[in-house]
Design a protein around this motif. Structure first.
Motif, PDB file in Angstrom:
ATOM      1  N   ASP A 320       0.836  -1.213   0.000  1.00  0.00           N
ATOM      2  CA  ASP A 320       0.000   0.000   0.000  1.00  0.00           C
ATOM      3  C   ASP A 320       0.859   1.248   0.000  1.00  0.00           C
ATOM      4  OD1 ASP A 320       0.948  -0.098   2.606  1.00  0.00           O
ATOM      5  OD2 ASP A 320      -0.979   0.363   3.551  1.00  0.00           O
ATOM      6  N   ILE A 331      -8.859  -1.367   6.655  1.00  0.00           N
ATOM      7  CA  ILE A 331     -10.030  -2.240   6.683  1.00  0.00           C
ATOM      8  C   ILE A 331     -11.303  -1.406   6.705  1.00  0.00           C
ATOM      9  CG2 ILE A 331     -11.241  -3.988   8.033  1.00  0.00           C
ATOM     10  CD1 ILE A 331      -8.473  -4.892   9.069  1.00  0.00           C
ATOM     11  N   GLU A 332     -11.291  -0.351   7.505  1.00  0.00           N
ATOM     12  CA  GLU A 332     -12.410   0.583   7.582  1.00  0.00           C
ATOM     13  C   GLU A 332     -11.963   1.939   7.058  1.00  0.00           C
ATOM     14  OE1 GLU A 332     -15.389  -0.298   8.421  1.00  0.00           O
ATOM     15  OE2 GLU A 332     -14.905  -2.325   9.084  1.00  0.00           O
ATOM     16  N   SER A 341     -10.751   4.355   1.924  1.00  0.00           N
ATOM     17  CA  SER A 341     -10.062   3.386   2.792  1.00  0.00           C
ATOM     18  C   SER A 341      -8.622   3.202   2.332  1.00  0.00           C
ATOM     19  CB  SER A 341     -10.793   2.038   2.768  1.00  0.00           C
ATOM     20  OG  SER A 341     -12.100   2.155   3.275  1.00  0.00           O
ATOM     21  N   ASP A 372      -3.929  -1.325   8.123  1.00  0.00           N
ATOM     22  CA  ASP A 372      -4.260  -2.635   8.695  1.00  0.00           C
ATOM     23  C   ASP A 372      -4.714  -3.644   7.643  1.00  0.00           C
ATOM     24  OD1 ASP A 372      -6.753  -1.432   8.285  1.00  0.00           O
ATOM     25  OD2 ASP A 372      -7.308  -1.415  10.406  1.00  0.00           O
ATOM     26  N   MET A 373      -5.310  -3.187   6.541  1.00  0.00           N
ATOM     27  CA  MET A 373      -5.651  -4.115   5.469  1.00  0.00           C
ATOM     28  C   MET A 373      -4.390  -4.626   4.779  1.00  0.00           C
ATOM     29  SD  MET A 373      -7.681  -5.887   3.660  1.00  0.00           S
ATOM     30  CE  MET A 373      -9.368  -5.303   3.910  1.00  0.00           C
ATOM     31  N   ARG A 376      -2.696  -7.155   6.952  1.00  0.00           N
ATOM     32  CA  ARG A 376      -3.431  -8.427   6.943  1.00  0.00           C
ATOM     33  C   ARG A 376      -3.107  -9.227   5.684  1.00  0.00           C
ATOM     34  NH1 ARG A 376      -9.606  -8.516   8.727  1.00  0.00           N
ATOM     35  NH2 ARG A 376      -8.463  -8.377  10.698  1.00  0.00           N
ATOM     36  N   HIS A 413      -4.395  -4.688  12.923  1.00  0.00           N
ATOM     37  CA  HIS A 413      -5.587  -5.091  13.678  1.00  0.00           C
ATOM     38  C   HIS A 413      -5.158  -6.047  14.795  1.00  0.00           C
ATOM     39  CE1 HIS A 413      -9.431  -7.056  14.561  1.00  0.00           C
ATOM     40  NE2 HIS A 413     -10.011  -5.980  14.004  1.00  0.00           N
TER      41      HIS A 413
END
Length: 611
Positions: A320, A331-332, A341, A372-373, A376, A413
Motif C-alpha cells: 500500500d 479495513i475501515e 479506505s 491494517d488491510m 493483513r 488489527h
C-alpha cells in the motif's frame, strides 16, 4: 645422505601435526599453551588490541568487557583486562557499543537528498518557493531536460490542506520552462512543473493503485506516468550520492543499513563500488524490480562479498501507500476521509503469488505495509507461502527458516497482531514515524483504532523488532530513534503531540536495552547475519562505535543530542570527531565536501516517512 637423527628431528613436527589432526589437542594443554608468556607475545604480533573504559558487547557470555583484539577485519578476542594496573585503566577514554545498523533506510535516495532542494519543515508555500529559488541560484545546471530540478519534503498540510499544482512552480522568470519534480515528505507523491506535464500523454491514463489529486501531483502507482520520462542520474552522479550518504551515516555511528528497495542496475553499481577501499558501510540490500511488484529473477542475483560489505538475498514488495496522503490501505474508512479506505498497490492474489515465487527462488520476502488491510494481506501471503515452502513444518518453524518481514508494520488489527506473534513474523519499525505522525494520526484513524492498532512497539517486542529510520525522509540519527522509542516524544523538540513531556501512548515505549537491540542484534538476525554483525564477539566483523559516556548513564535529553566520538568498520576507523581530516583515506572526501553546499541546520525531516 642425512643421518638418522636428522631425519627424526626433521619429521617430528610433521608427526606431531598428524597426531593433533587425528586426535585434537586436550583442553588443558591448550590452556597451558595460551598461558605461556612467549606464546602470548607471539600471538600479539598478529593482532591489534583495543581497550576502553567499557565495552558493551550485546552477547550473553560477556555482556560487558574492557578490551578486544582485531585480526583482519574481525574480532579475534573479547575480554576483561585482568593484568593492567588501575591507574592505566582509569587513563583510558571512550565507551564502546557495537556498530549501529539502520534496519530500514535508502542509501541512494539519501545521497540524492543531499544534492537536492531540501523542503522538509517548510511551513507554507512561500517558504517552499524561497527554498527552491535559493537552491536554483546555487545550481544553475539543474532544471534542464537532461537534469531535472529535484527536491523532497513538501507536505500539503503546510498549504492549508490544499494540494499544490503545477502552476505553483511558475516562480517568476527564473523558473520559466524548468523541469521540476518534487517528492512529498513520504515520497509516495510527486509534484511536477508544467514543463514536465508537457511530456506526458493527454489525456492522462487511469492507473490502478494510483491517484492524481491535483494538476501536477501524482501519487503511488500514478507516479509511474511521470517516472517513465525522468532522466535518471548518470553513473558518476549515483556514485557521488552513495559515497556522500555513507560519509554522513558514518558520522552518526551507523556501520550498516538494510537498504529497502534497490533496482537491479543500482545493485550492480553497489557490487562494483563495494570493492573500493573507501566503501565504509555494510549494506543488506532488498532487491526491487524496475517495475514494482513483479518478478525479475533474471535481472538480480544473490550477492555476499568476501568483505561482508554487501549482501543481497531479499526482495521488497509493496502492499500500500502512506498514511499522510491517505494512501495506506485500511479495513475501515479513514476517520477524516470517510469516502476512502486508502489504496492497495497490488491485489491480494498477485501479492501471494509473488511472495511464493520469490521465496521459492531463495529470497527473503519483505513487504511494505502500513494500513491494517495491507498488513493483513501481507500475513495472508506469508501463510500461503509457508504451505508451499515447508509442507511438513509448522508456520512458525518455516518462518524461523525464511525470516519474512513486514516493513513499517504500522497499523495492525489486534487479530493480526496475534497472528504475527504466533507465526513469528518480523516487524520492521521506525520509532520516529510514531513521533512524526502523532500530530495527525489520531485524526486519521480515530482514538480507538489508534490505541489498539497503531504504532505498536512493546506489543511486538516478543518478535524482536528491527528498528530503523527510513532515512532520508526521517533523520538518520539512531540516537533520536532510541529516544523516540523509549519516550514516545519528538526527538527534535522533546515534546509529545500535546506539547508536553508525558509521551504519546506510552504503554508502547521500549527500554533502552530493547531499543539498542533493535538497532544491533535484531537487524543482524533479520538479515541472516547473527553472530557476524550487531555484537562484539569472536568471529564477528570488527564494527564498533566509541561514545564519550555510557548510554545507560545519560539523561534522556542528552540521549537525543548524543554524538559519536569514533566509528569503526572492519577494524578501520571511518569517522572521528570533530572531523575526518586526521584519517588519511578520508582526506579527499573532506576536500570534496568542503566545496559542496550543506543541508541547512534544522532543515531535516520532521514529518512521516514511509517507502
Amino acid at each position: 645422505m642425512p643421518s638418522t637423527s636428522t631425519l627424526f628431528w626433521t619429521s617430528l613436527p610433521i608427526l606431531l601435526a598428524a597426531f593433533v589432526y587425528q586426535v585434537g589437542v586436550p583442553a588443558p594443554i591448550l590452556k597451558l599453551w595460551d598461558e605461556i608468556l612467549v606464546i602470548k607475545i607471539l600471538k600479539q604480533l598478529f593482532v591489534t588490541t583495543y581497550c576502553y573504559k567499557s565495552v558493551r558487547t550485546h552477547t550473553n557470555g560477556l555482556p560487558l568487557a574492557e578490551c578486544f583484539t582485531v585480526s583482519g577485519n574481525k574480532f579475534s578476542n573479547v575480554f576483561l583486562d585482568t593484568t593492567s594496573f588501575d591507574v592505566v585503566k582509569e587513563g583510558r577514554s571512550g565507551h564502546v557499543i557495537p556498530g549501529l545498523w539502520d534496519g530500514h533506510g535508502h542509501l541512494m535516495q539519501y545521497g540524492e537528498l543531499l544534492d537536492s532542494a531540501n523542503l522538509f519543515g517548510a511551513e507554507n508555500m512561500d517558504e517552499v518557493k524561497t527554498r527552491l529559488g535559493t537552491y536554483k541560484k546555487s545550481r544553475d545546471e539543474v532544471g534542464t531536460s537532461e537534469q531535472w530540478l529535484r527536491g523532497v519534503g513538501w507536505d500539503q498540510a503546510s498549504f492549508e490542506g490544499k494540494w499544490p499544482t503545477a502552476a505553483d512552480l511558475e516562480i517568476g522568470d527564473q523558473f520559466k520552462d524548468l523541469y521540476v519534480m518534487l517528492d512529498r515528505v513520504d515520497v509516495h507523491c510527486i509534484w511536477v512543473s508544467n514543463k514536465v506535464l508537457s511530456l506526458l500523454p493527454s489525456p492522462l491514463p487511469n492507473v490502478p493503485g494510483g491517484e492524481m489529486p491535483a494538476k501536477g501531483v501524482f501519487c503511488d502507482n500514478a507516479m509511474d506516468i511521470v517516472l517513465k520520462y525522468y532522466p535518471k542520474p548518470s553513473k558518476e552522479r549515483k556514485t557521488k550520492f552513495i559515497k556522500d550518504a555513507m560519509y554522513e551515516l558514518n558520522k552518526l555511528g551507523i556501520v550498516g543499513v538494510h537498504d529497502a528497495g534497490v533496482v537491479p542496475s543500482d545493485l550492480a553499481l553497489y557490487e562494483e563500488l563495494s570493492k573500493d577501499q573507501d566503501w565504509s558501510l555494510r549494506v543488506y540490500a532488498m532487491a526491487e524490480c524496475d517495475v514494482r511488484n513483479t518478478l525479475c529473477l533474471e535481472d538480480v542475483k544473490k550477492i555476499t562479498t568476501s568483505s561482508g560489505n554487501l549482501h543481497v538475498r531479499s526482495v521488497k514488495l509493496f502492499a500500500d501507500g502512506a498514511l499522510g496522503s491517505w494512501g495506506s490501505a485500511m479495513i475501515e474508512p479513514y476517520s477524516d476521509k470517510e469516502t476512502s479506505s486508502g489504496s492497495l498497490l497490488v491485489n491480494a492474489t498477485t501479492l501471494t503469488s509473488l511472495t511464493k515465487e520469490w521465496a521459492t527462488a531463495g529470497y527473503q520476502v519483505n513487504i511494505h505495509a502500513i494500513g491494517d488491510m495491507a498488513n493483513r494481506l501481507a500475513i495472508d501471503a506469508f501463510e500461503a507461502a509457508f504451505k508451499t515452502l515447508c509442507p511438513d513444518l509448522t508456520p512458525h518453524m518455516c518462518q524461523t527458516k525464511h525470516r519474512f518481514r513486514i516493513e513499517h508494520s504500522q497499523i495492525i488489527h489486534p487479530d493480526d497482531q496475534k497472528r504475527m506473534r504466533e507465526i513469528g513474523i518480523i516487524p520492521s519499525i521506525q520509532p520516529t514515524h510514531a513521533t512524526s505522525d502523532m500530530p495527525y494520526a489520531e485524526k486519521r484513524l480515530g482514538p480507538i483504532r489508534t490505541q489498539e492498532e497503531a504504532y505498536r512497539m512493546r506489543s511486538l517486542l516478543p518478535l524482536n523488532p528491527v528498528l530503523g529510520s527510513d532515512f532520508p525522509v526521517e533523520p538518520a540519527n539512531i540516537f533520536q530513534g532510541v529516544y523516540a522509542a523509549i519516550t514516545r516524544r519528538n526527538p527534535s523538540t522533546g515534546l509529545d503531540a500535546n506539547g508536553k513531556t508525558k509521551g504519546w501512548y506510552t504503554e508502547e515505549t521500549l527500554t533502552l536495552e530493547d531499543a539498542l537491540d533493535g538497532f544491533t542484534i535484531n537487524p543482524a538476525y533479520a538479515a541472516h547475519l547473527e553472530g557476524q554483525t550487531g555484537s562484539i564477539e569472536i568471529g564477528a566483523y570488527a564494527d564498533w562505535v566509541v561514545l564519550d559516556e555510557p548510554l545507560e548513564t545519560m539523561d534522556l535529553e542528552s540521549l537525543r543530542t548524543a554524538t559519536v566520538k569514533e566509528t569503526w568498520v572492519g577494524g578501520k576507523m571511518v569517522w572521528r570527531r570533530p572531523g575526518p581530516e586526521e584519517i588519511p583515506w578520508l582526506r579527499n572526501r573532506l576536500e570534496i565536501l568542503a566545496d559542496e553546499p550543506l543541508i541547512p541546520e534544522g532543515a531535516r525531516p520532521a514529518r512521516p516517512a514511509k517507502f
